[in-house]
Design a protein around this motif. Sequence first.
Motif, PDB file in Angstrom:
ATOM      1  N   PRO A  29     -24.504  35.303 -19.994  1.00 23.45           N
ATOM      2  CA  PRO A  29     -23.800  35.448 -18.723  1.00 23.45           C
ATOM      3  C   PRO A  29     -22.608  36.406 -18.767  1.00 23.45           C
ATOM      4  O   PRO A  29     -22.229  36.977 -17.741  1.00 23.45           O
ATOM      5  CB  PRO A  29     -23.341  34.015 -18.418  1.00 23.45           C
ATOM      6  CG  PRO A  29     -24.353  33.156 -19.099  1.00 23.45           C
ATOM      7  CD  PRO A  29     -24.681  33.885 -20.371  1.00 23.45           C
ATOM      8  N   SER A  30     -22.026  36.614 -19.941  1.00 21.36           N
ATOM      9  CA  SER A  30     -20.862  37.493 -20.018  1.00 21.36           C
ATOM     10  C   SER A  30     -21.228  38.942 -19.698  1.00 21.36           C
ATOM     11  O   SER A  30     -20.380  39.728 -19.265  1.00 21.36           O
ATOM     12  CB  SER A  30     -20.224  37.411 -21.405  1.00 21.36           C
ATOM     13  OG  SER A  30     -21.118  37.855 -22.404  1.00 21.36           O
TER      14      SER A  30
ATOM     15  N   TYR B 189     -23.033  39.874 -17.309  1.00 21.62           N
ATOM     16  CA  TYR B 189     -23.061  40.054 -15.859  1.00 21.62           C
ATOM     17  C   TYR B 189     -21.668  40.308 -15.275  1.00 21.62           C
ATOM     18  O   TYR B 189     -21.548  40.641 -14.095  1.00 21.62           O
ATOM     19  CB  TYR B 189     -23.716  38.836 -15.197  1.00 21.62           C
ATOM     20  CG  TYR B 189     -25.188  38.725 -15.528  1.00 21.62           C
ATOM     21  CD1 TYR B 189     -26.126  39.505 -14.863  1.00 21.62           C
ATOM     22  CD2 TYR B 189     -25.633  37.859 -16.521  1.00 21.62           C
ATOM     23  CE1 TYR B 189     -27.477  39.415 -15.166  1.00 21.62           C
ATOM     24  CE2 TYR B 189     -26.980  37.758 -16.843  1.00 21.62           C
ATOM     25  CZ  TYR B 189     -27.900  38.534 -16.158  1.00 21.62           C
ATOM     26  OH  TYR B 189     -29.239  38.461 -16.460  1.00 21.62           O
ATOM     27  N   ASN B 190     -20.643  40.156 -16.080  1.00 23.58           N
ATOM     28  CA  ASN B 190     -19.307  40.535 -15.624  1.00 23.58           C
ATOM     29  C   ASN B 190     -19.148  42.050 -15.558  1.00 23.58           C
ATOM     30  O   ASN B 190     -18.214  42.563 -14.946  1.00 23.58           O
ATOM     31  CB  ASN B 190     -18.238  39.961 -16.568  1.00 23.58           C
ATOM     32  CG  ASN B 190     -18.175  38.453 -16.539  1.00 23.58           C
ATOM     33  OD1 ASN B 190     -18.402  37.841 -15.493  1.00 23.58           O
ATOM     34  ND2 ASN B 190     -17.885  37.848 -17.674  1.00 23.58           N
ATOM     35  N   HIS B 191     -20.090  42.751 -16.222  1.00 22.82           N
ATOM     36  CA  HIS B 191     -20.008  44.219 -16.284  1.00 22.82           C
ATOM     37  C   HIS B 191     -21.202  44.899 -15.619  1.00 22.82           C
ATOM     38  O   HIS B 191     -21.054  45.988 -15.060  1.00 22.82           O
ATOM     39  CB  HIS B 191     -19.917  44.659 -17.741  1.00 22.82           C
ATOM     40  CG  HIS B 191     -18.736  44.105 -18.469  1.00 22.82           C
ATOM     41  ND1 HIS B 191     -17.487  44.691 -18.442  1.00 22.82           N
ATOM     42  CD2 HIS B 191     -18.606  42.991 -19.241  1.00 22.82           C
ATOM     43  CE1 HIS B 191     -16.645  43.988 -19.158  1.00 22.82           C
ATOM     44  NE2 HIS B 191     -17.297  42.942 -19.665  1.00 22.82           N
TER      45      HIS B 191
ATOM     46  N   ALA C  75     -24.784  44.049 -13.190  1.00 27.41           N
ATOM     47  CA  ALA C  75     -25.488  43.040 -12.398  1.00 27.41           C
ATOM     48  C   ALA C  75     -26.928  42.850 -12.856  1.00 27.41           C
ATOM     49  O   ALA C  75     -27.490  41.762 -12.739  1.00 27.41           O
ATOM     50  CB  ALA C  75     -25.465  43.410 -10.918  1.00 27.41           C
TER      51      ALA C  75
ATOM     52  N   THR D  57     -16.760  45.152 -23.503  1.00 27.74           N
ATOM     53  CA  THR D  57     -16.494  46.208 -22.522  1.00 27.74           C
ATOM     54  C   THR D  57     -17.800  46.867 -22.115  1.00 27.74           C
ATOM     55  O   THR D  57     -18.834  46.710 -22.780  1.00 27.74           O
ATOM     56  CB  THR D  57     -15.571  47.287 -23.112  1.00 27.74           C
ATOM     57  OG1 THR D  57     -16.253  47.928 -24.222  1.00 27.74           O
ATOM     58  CG2 THR D  57     -14.258  46.685 -23.599  1.00 27.74           C
ATOM     59  N   ARG D  58     -17.753  47.629 -21.047  1.00 24.50           N
ATOM     60  CA  ARG D  58     -18.926  48.397 -20.620  1.00 24.50           C
ATOM     61  C   ARG D  58     -19.376  49.341 -21.728  1.00 24.50           C
ATOM     62  O   ARG D  58     -20.566  49.501 -21.975  1.00 24.50           O
ATOM     63  CB  ARG D  58     -18.601  49.198 -19.348  1.00 24.50           C
ATOM     64  CG  ARG D  58     -18.534  48.368 -18.073  1.00 24.50           C
ATOM     65  CD  ARG D  58     -18.191  49.255 -16.879  1.00 24.50           C
ATOM     66  NE  ARG D  58     -19.195  50.280 -16.647  1.00 24.50           N
ATOM     67  CZ  ARG D  58     -20.256  50.131 -15.854  1.00 24.50           C
ATOM     68  NH1 ARG D  58     -20.462  48.980 -15.232  1.00 24.50           N
ATOM     69  NH2 ARG D  58     -21.106  51.129 -15.674  1.00 24.50           N
TER      70      ARG D  58
END
Length: 208
Positions: A44-45, A47-49, A51, A10-11
Amino acid sequence: MARPRQTLLTRERIIGAASALIDAEGLDALSMRRLATELGVQGPSLYNHFATKAEIVDAVADAVVAQVDVSFFATCAWPDALKRWAMSYRAVLAEHPNIVPVLAQGPGRRPAALAMAEAVYGALIEAGWSYARATHIGALMRYLVTGSALGSFALGFDVDPQLYERYPHLHYAPLLAEHHEAVDEGAFELGLDLLITGLAARQEMGTR
């Protein structure tokens, strides 16, 4: 056999891990690869949260500002509120010194930082200060708080007594490092008291 469950990314987890890394090793230690390793995930995961790394640093800075107590502006007269807020702000920065250079640049687009600016500025306007003067006071407070958190005056002097043989007025300078916390806190509190006392006096004279 069932596959082991992975902890949800999570963020909040990313911000917490990034904050801990910055606190421990400084801003230069933070990278997307290092952060992914700390979290036990693939790079890479992240970058889902977020940029960019810069977005993560901004989020960490905002999370730090969110810890500052601004409730005083709703319950106290502006001089007392300003003092209590400044002391809370400095205490928070003392816990996270490595993020101070980012905060010293201003609130940018960070929600908590903008909310803090709104609380301070709004209280000053409601207290009768002009828009321009309230802006000046807000800037001055940021200079004082972040400046005091960026470094130690007392630790800037060497502990070698022989160094000061040519500087008789600096005879006690080698002792400053040993008492740096008291020296730095005393200087901050003195400056804060003088600043607020001076502002209150100007307001009483009608200089706003």
